[in-house]
Scaffold this active site. Structure first.
Site, PDB file in Angstrom:
ATOM      1  N   ILE A  79       0.849  -1.200   0.000  1.00  0.00           N
ATOM      2  CA  ILE A  79       0.000   0.000   0.000  1.00  0.00           C
ATOM      3  C   ILE A  79       0.888   1.256   0.000  1.00  0.00           C
ATOM      4  O   ILE A  79       1.848   1.332   0.789  1.00  0.00           O
ATOM      5  CB  ILE A  79      -0.907   0.026   1.242  1.00  0.00           C
ATOM      6  CG1 ILE A  79      -1.726  -1.272   1.358  1.00  0.00           C
ATOM      7  CG2 ILE A  79      -1.855   1.232   1.194  1.00  0.00           C
ATOM      8  CD1 ILE A  79      -2.249  -1.516   2.748  1.00  0.00           C
ATOM      9  N   CYS A  80       0.562   2.159  -0.889  1.00  0.00           N
ATOM     10  CA  CYS A  80       1.302   3.435  -0.961  1.00  0.00           C
ATOM     11  C   CYS A  80       0.574   4.456  -0.092  1.00  0.00           C
ATOM     12  O   CYS A  80      -0.399   5.089  -0.526  1.00  0.00           O
ATOM     13  CB  CYS A  80       1.374   3.904  -2.419  1.00  0.00           C
ATOM     14  SG  CYS A  80       2.199   5.502  -2.594  1.00  0.00           S
ATOM     15  N   LEU A  81       0.995   4.503   1.198  1.00  0.00           N
ATOM     16  CA  LEU A  81       0.300   5.393   2.159  1.00  0.00           C
ATOM     17  C   LEU A  81       1.370   6.019   3.061  1.00  0.00           C
ATOM     18  O   LEU A  81       2.172   5.301   3.677  1.00  0.00           O
ATOM     19  CB  LEU A  81      -0.680   4.555   2.985  1.00  0.00           C
ATOM     20  CG  LEU A  81      -1.661   5.308   3.863  1.00  0.00           C
ATOM     21  CD1 LEU A  81      -2.572   6.207   3.015  1.00  0.00           C
ATOM     22  CD2 LEU A  81      -2.507   4.338   4.669  1.00  0.00           C
TER      23      LEU A  81
END
Lengths: 154, 413
Positions: free
Chosen positions: A93-95
């Site tokens: 996840i790109c967070l």
């Protein structure tokens, strides 16, 4: 109980609160997590009125001994990984809060809420543009990736 | 008032070193220092913070607060324990369900075990039955083998007996060959025994046959003697037949003579009848004497009617041959010669009677009135018949009528 390390103690408290008062659409199996506090599996379902309504996802949390100063390693696992511009097909996840913007004031509950809101704000179900390349070249640990966060709408 | 450190989530107690940031957030000293090593920002508001800018803060806890504090910590512990209990309860639930499933499984397995046991029992019984069958079959097999052995022995015996039969039936050369071929002394001995027995039996038979032959020869001689005797008899009989023929011819001659004499008699019938009859009787007597072999017996029956009917029956027999009984009224068997004799006799008699009647009818004037109840016997004599009274008047009337008729007839004549 006194012998417990501060990180373990905090995890215990977090689990307790999550089992007792879970946020909507989030469920944690206390027995499963109680065996090993360093690795949780959180069940999550798509919020009503969004593109992911009715879908079931599994989030895996891995906590290091330096938690909460070190951020947890959070990925989607299982058969159903949400199709989202910030979620790679291998579950990464790109967070920002999971790496650079991590703060010890954040918790499992707050991370879950962030991810639910991220999924809910999605307008088009699609993989990230560099998905296939990233999936081929990335490390197992998403925290080792140098993320460039450009979407501030989340 | 319950205050917690957001980093470690532990409550802030009076004994702890509590520090605050310029942005006004409160943390444990150890917690905020650890974080500031990594990032120079406030964990809660990301405001720029350095170690030099944080300051110690002191709270004035009232005495009454002490027990409150202790109570809060106790509360926490209670909650913790409650959570533990919950976990354990979950565990218990999990394990009870597991136990239930296991029990279910065990019951299923027990059932299976029972089933298998029953099956095993069945198989055992089947095995037992099969063993019994096997035993039975073994016994049968033994019996069959014994029978086979017996059959073989019997076959050998049969062959021996067959060769014995051959010895008995076959010609001498073959027997010689067989005896030469056989090397078994026992069988040879049996052959010899058989041959010896056969020899004795055949010799006995020979003796018997000889005696029977002798007997038959004796019988033959006897029979030939008898035959000779019979031949003699036959020749005698032939002679007698010849004699008989001669006699017959003589008789014929005498009959002719008789006829001549009768003719003579008819010519002189007017003369006394008694004389004639006497002569006739004399003649007949002579005839009887001549034909000694032919006996003639005659009987005359008279009826009460005035037309006297004469019945004459003869019986002629050859005394030398015939043994049949001859009645006066009936002749059972009559040979050819006797028939001839009979015929001649009858002819003679009838002729005589007719002649006698004729003479009477032809000379009605000469006839005297003869009383009605007198009948003639045909030999010149007459007799008076006895009239018995009859019960029925019808018959009497009939008789009377008959009488009248006859009278009329006579008158007409």
């Amino acid at each position: 109980m006194a012998a417990m390390s501060p990180s373990k103690r905090r995890l215990q408290r977090e689990l307790m609160s999550l089992v007792r008062e879970p946020p909507p659409g989030v469920f944690v199996d206390g027995d499963e997590v109680g065996q090993n506090l360093t690795q949780w599996i959180v069940h999550m379902e798509g919020a009503k009125g969004t593109l992911y309504e009715g879908e079931q996802f599994q989030l895996q949390f891995k906590f290091s001994s330096k938690y909460p100063f070190d951020s947890p390693e959070v990925t989607f696992i299982g058969g159903n990984i949400p199709v989202h511009p910030h979620v790679y097909s291998n579950g990464h996840i790109c967070l920002s809060i999971l790496t650079d913007d991590w703060s010890p004031a954040l918790s499992v509950q707050s991370v879950c809420l962030s991810i639910v809101s991220m999924l809910s704000s999605c307008k088009e179900k699609k993989r990230p543009p560099d998905n296939s390349f990233y999936v081929k070249t990335c490390n197992k640990n998403p925290k080792k990736t140098k993320w460039s966060y450009h979407d501030d709408s989340v | 008032m319950k205050i917690t450190c957001v980093i470690c989530c532990d409550p802030l107690t009076p004994s702890d070193d509590v520090f605050y940031t310029p942005c006004g957030h409160v943390f444990h000293f150890s917690c905020i220092v650890k974080w500031l090593e990594r990032s120079k920002s406030c964990p809660q508001c990301r405001e720029k913070v350095t170690e030099t800018k944080i300051h110690r803060i002191y709270f004035n806890y009232s005495d009454t607060n002490v027990p409150v504090e202790s109570s809060s910590s106790l509360q926490e512990r209670v909650e913790n324990l409650k959570f533990q209990i919950m976990l354990k309860e979950n565990d218990i639930k999990h394990y009870t369900s597991k136990a239930a499933t296991l029990e279910h499984q065990t019951s299923g397995l027990r059932k299976e075990v029972r089933k298998l046991e029953s099956e095993m029992l069945q198989k055992d019984s089947a095995i037992y039955a099969l063993q019994k069958q096997i035993n039975y079959l073994k016994q049968q097999n033994e019996e069959a083998e014994a029978a086979k052995k017996q059959a073989a022995v019997l076959k050998r015996k049969l062959e021996e007996l067959r060769s014995v039969q051959v010895i008995l039936d076959a010609p001498a050369e073959e027997v010689d060959e067989i005896i030469a071929n056989t090397k078994n002394p026992a069988s040879l001995a049996t052959y010899i025994c058989v041959i010896k027995r056969e020899l004795t039996s055949s010799s006995n038979k020979c003796r018997e046959l000889r005696t029977t032959a002798k007997k038959l020869q004796q019988d033959l001689t006897k029979v030939s003697l008898e035959r000779n005797f019979l031949n003699d008899e036959h020749s005698k009989r032939m002679q007698l037949q010849e004699d008989y023929a001669i006699c017959e011819s003589e008789k014929m001659a005498l009959q002719q003579k008789c006829a001549e004499l009768e003719a003579v008699i008819s010519n002189c019938s007017s003369f006394n009848k008694s004389n004639d009859s006497n002569r006739l009787s004399i003649e007949s007597n002579t005839q009887r004497e001549d034909t000694s072999r032919i006996s003639l017996s005659s009987s005359v029956e008279k009826k009460n009617s005035d037309d006297s009917v004469i019945f004459v029956s003869y019986s002629v027999s050859e005394p030398s041959r015939s043994t049949e009984n001859v009645n006066n009224s009936q002749v059972k068997s009559i040979g050819v010669p006797t028939l001839k004799a009979q015929h001649s006799q009858r002819h003679k008699n009838s002729g005589f009677s007719i002649l006698a009647k004729k003479s009477r009818i032809s000379h009605p004037s000469n006839t005297r009135v003869i009383p009605e109840d007198i009948t003639y016997n045909g030999f010149g004599g007459h007799s008076k018949s006895d009239n018995f009274p009859t019960s029925s008047s019808g018959t009497k009337q009939k008789k009377l009528n008959d009488f009248r008729k006859s009278k009329k007839l006579k008158l007409d004549n």
